[in-house]
Design an enzyme around this catalytic site. Sequence first.
Site, PDB file in Angstrom:
ATOM      1  N   LYS A  46      96.839  81.022  37.279  1.00 20.27           N
ATOM      2  CA  LYS A  46      95.460  80.535  37.205  1.00 20.27           C
ATOM      3  C   LYS A  46      95.057  79.916  38.549  1.00 20.27           C
ATOM      4  O   LYS A  46      93.959  80.145  39.056  1.00 20.27           O
ATOM      5  CB  LYS A  46      95.357  79.486  36.084  1.00 20.27           C
ATOM      6  CG  LYS A  46      93.987  79.426  35.435  1.00 20.27           C
ATOM      7  CD  LYS A  46      93.971  78.530  34.213  1.00 20.27           C
ATOM      8  CE  LYS A  46      93.307  77.208  34.553  1.00 20.27           C
ATOM      9  NZ  LYS A  46      93.543  76.169  33.558  1.00 20.27           N
ATOM     10  N   LYS A  89      90.764  87.396  17.341  1.00 24.82           N
ATOM     11  CA  LYS A  89      91.770  86.455  16.867  1.00 24.82           C
ATOM     12  C   LYS A  89      91.198  85.028  16.834  1.00 24.82           C
ATOM     13  O   LYS A  89      90.535  84.609  17.779  1.00 24.82           O
ATOM     14  CB  LYS A  89      92.956  86.512  17.838  1.00 24.82           C
ATOM     15  CG  LYS A  89      94.077  85.548  17.533  1.00 24.82           C
ATOM     16  CD  LYS A  89      95.148  85.641  18.617  1.00 24.82           C
ATOM     17  CE  LYS A  89      95.867  84.334  18.695  1.00 24.82           C
ATOM     18  NZ  LYS A  89      97.173  84.175  18.425  1.00 24.82           N
ATOM     19  N   LYS A 102      90.821  78.542  19.527  1.00 24.29           N
ATOM     20  CA  LYS A 102      89.904  77.549  20.112  1.00 24.29           C
ATOM     21  C   LYS A 102      89.255  78.078  21.378  1.00 24.29           C
ATOM     22  O   LYS A 102      88.101  77.786  21.661  1.00 24.29           O
ATOM     23  CB  LYS A 102      90.677  76.269  20.434  1.00 24.29           C
ATOM     24  CG  LYS A 102      90.659  75.308  19.283  1.00 24.29           C
ATOM     25  CD  LYS A 102      90.785  73.865  19.759  1.00 24.29           C
ATOM     26  CE  LYS A 102      90.867  72.964  18.550  1.00 24.29           C
ATOM     27  NZ  LYS A 102      92.067  72.149  18.540  1.00 24.29           N
TER      28      LYS A 102
END
Length: 330
Positions: free
Chosen positions: A116, A200, A203
């Site tokens: 990331k 899916k 959150k």
Amino acid sequence: MSEKIILTGIKPTGMPHIGNYIGALKPLIENSRHNKTVVFIADLHALNSIHDAKTIKQHTYEIAALLISMGLDMNNAILFRQSDIDAVYKLNTLLMNITPKGLMNRAHSYKAMLEKNAAAGDDMDAGVNMGLYTYPILMSADILLYNTDIVPVGADQKQHVEFARDIAEYFNRTYGNLFRLPEPQIGADAGLVPGLDGRKMSKSYDNTIPLFADAPTLKKLVMRIITDSKLPNEPKNPDESTIFLLYKHFANDADVANLRRLFENGEIGYGDAKKMLFNAIDAQLAAPREKYKSLMSHTDELDEILATGAARARKIANNTIERVMRAMLG
Ligand code: TRP
């Protein structure tokens, strides 16, 4: 009752949604009816991302209240707060010294952070504290301390359990056979719970149904489930419908077979199917929701339950840590 010891830690990072419940919590609660189960709230593991004591404590109560209200068998289960057991900090320090740095470099969760950072053009180590980097060592300490045989986890945690096993094997070779070797047990359909938009439930997709949403909120969320535009009298494939796939987890076999037939024969519209789904979820969750509310307004009771659990856990943990210290330090 089998003699195998099953252990799970749950990180207190917020109210679980029904996808978490179906994938991880429901099997855990069912396990507790037949097996010795060690369950703890992994507040030390939440520390690498949550730097506010009140938030961690609140989330810890939420997980405890949730497990109890959903029917965790308190005779077979030992339920406690990870940070209440001194031996886990000790074992963590001791295991640090036999864990290769290279093993930590390979951890998926750590590598995901590096990727990331690279994608964002940031420094490689931005946002990585040592709690995150050594997360698998603390998790190994959790697992090895309680003589665990089986660790039911989501697929994302499988590698961590394998690390615990690697570390235990290395310890046993060096210091003598002291640790049981744990095995991960991966929930079969944990990934198959769809969220409101059909992806899916997660959150990160903002498509979840919180486990203890109040009835009006629950109804609103169920009504927002995205469907195609088939008319009530058109046949529909139940196995491609979020409504049906969720219904399967909350209704009995006869009701599930009935809804399947109505879908296949084109005898029900999505609006009516959603009402059935809402009623099925609400019927299962209404009583636990009330129990949850009552526990959350009596946190002193939760403190007592967690203290009782900690006392039971401490007996096992202290025995292990004494043997480990003797083996490593004489
Ligand atoms: N890492 C787990 C998670 O994020 C939580 C956890 C901590 C755990 N210690 C554990 C799970 C020991 C199983 C066994 O979900």
